[in-house]
Design an enzyme around this catalytic site. Structure first.
Site, short mmCIF file in Angstrom:
data_model
loop_
_atom_site.label_atom_id
_atom_site.label_comp_id
_atom_site.label_asym_id
_atom_site.label_seq_id
_atom_site.Cartn_x
_atom_site.Cartn_y
_atom_site.Cartn_z
N TYR A 56 7.32 -0.32 -3.43
CA TYR A 56 7.73 -0.24 -1.93
C TYR A 56 8.76 1.15 -1.70
O TYR A 56 9.95 1.12 -2.20
CB TYR A 56 8.75 -1.34 -1.36
N HIS A 125 2.30 -8.21 -9.79
CA HIS A 125 2.21 -7.81 -8.13
C HIS A 125 0.56 -8.08 -7.86
O HIS A 125 0.32 -8.74 -6.83
CB HIS A 125 2.39 -6.59 -7.73
N SER A 205 4.82 -12.90 3.98
CA SER A 205 4.44 -12.88 5.41
C SER A 205 3.99 -14.12 6.22
O SER A 205 3.17 -14.42 6.92
CB SER A 205 3.14 -12.12 5.55
N ARG A 209 2.56 -11.15 9.57
CA ARG A 209 3.03 -9.87 9.60
C ARG A 209 3.46 -9.56 11.00
O ARG A 209 3.38 -8.40 11.51
CB ARG A 209 1.72 -8.83 9.17
N SER A 213 4.96 -13.88 15.80
CA SER A 213 6.42 -13.81 16.62
C SER A 213 5.93 -13.90 18.05
O SER A 213 6.90 -14.11 18.79
CB SER A 213 6.88 -12.51 16.25
#
Length: 330
Positions: A56, A125, A205, A209, A213
């Site tokens: 990241y 990962h 997530s 993502r 919402s």
């Protein structure tokens, strides 16, 4: 904030962690000062699990999280990841690297950036298809023996791979995308396997993502360099079909007097005491909205309604672009 145990060992974490990726990577402009304040606010609200990865940024997010948690190590459970290859110049190569020598060479950089002596949960990962999982996990187990890591995890691994890794060293947690839009783990054997082997499950997530919402009504609502602009579920026809599902979820949320985000996150937490969610945010306002979910409970009727609205496979479009999809369920 209630706590849940990951795996068979002693790793106890808040039922909601904080996904820190967006503070550095993938979701448009960043603001380090607000991100640090968000981490501090999370601690105040009882969040203990903070999830990052060396990729990241690359590297920026581990440094940011380390800085935010400086002097507060005893309050935090640190989770970071390795396996998305980063070259000597600090750039992502686009390859997955699960070779033992790469894993061994990566840990010290993560420890230094995080400013800690050990990592609570170190996760592979992605599974390298060129390297037997026994070799990758054997190298990770060496880090536990060396005292650099306390617990091990896998991300986006298949049920068969989880079993093979667990035979080398106990897997404490499996991290995979899980939400009303991504219920693959219910049908591909992953969730059943973690439960059979008493492995914790970390849902990343959990808000699809941000789609769940309800705040994203058009692709142009996303910043120019936002990863989601190339994600299949956010593309044209797929976007509008998925938005219709979100609108149905919003109607249930309105009836309950909560946001669509809160309802969707509550659904994930309701899937079992072995499930920990790590919604990602870089803003205190959204963090506080998420944390409020831990005081909520969904009724059997509400859960049944959501199962009808968003059964497994409801989302149109893959989770990632094709190149990244190749490394899922490894």
């Amino acid at each position: 904030m209630r706590r849940r145990r990951l795996g068979m060992g002693s790793l106890s974490v808040s039922e909601q962690g904080l996904g820190c990726m967006g503070m550095s990577f993938a979701y448009g402009p960043v603001n380090d000062s607000e991100s640090v304040r968000t981490v501090h606010r999370a601690l105040e609200l009882g969040v203990t699990l903070f999830d990052t990865a060396d990729m990241y940024g690359p590297h920026h997010n581990e440094s940011l999280v380390g800085r935010a948690l400086s002097g507060r190590r005893d309050q935090a459970v640190l989770s970071t990841k390795v396996g998305n290859e980063i070259d000597r110049d600090g750039a992502l190569t686009g390859r997955i690297n699960g070779r033992p020598d790469y894993i061994r060479s990566s840990i010290d950089g993560s420890l230094q950036r995080l400013g800690v002596d050990w990592i609570d949960l170190y996760t592979l990962h992605r599974v390298d298809p060129q390297v037997p999982i026994e070799e990758s996990f054997g190298a990770l187990a060496e880090l536990v023996q060396a005292g650099k890591v306390r617990h091990l995890g896998l991300s986006e691994a298949s049920a068969a791979t989880i079993r093979r890794a667990h035979a080398v060293h106990p897997v404490t947690a499996v991290q995979t995308e899980y939400s009303l839009f991504s219920r693959d783990v219910e049908t591909n054997g992953v969730l059943a396997t973690t439960r059979e082997l008493n492995i914790g499950f970390v849902a990343y997530s959990p808000l699809g993502r941000g789609f769940l919402s309800g705040r994203i009504r058009d692709i142009d609502d996303l910043p120019e360099k936002d990863f989601r602009r190339v994600a299949p579920r956010f593309q044209e026809t797929n976007f509008h079909r998925n938005l219709k599902v979100v609108e149905r979820i919003e109607r249930v949320a309105d009836t309950k007097g909560v946001t669509a985000s809160q309802l969707s996150l509550a659904w994930v937490l309701a899937q079992g005491p072995d499930v920990v969610a790590i919604p990602g945010t870089k803003r205190r306002t959204y963090l506080e909205e998420n944390v409020a979910v831990s005081a909520m409970a969904l009724t059997p009727d509400e859960l049944a309604a959501l199962d009808v609205i968003a059964p497994p496979g409801v989302a149109t479009g893959d989770r990632y672009p094709a190149a990244a999809m190749a490394y899922l369920d490894g």
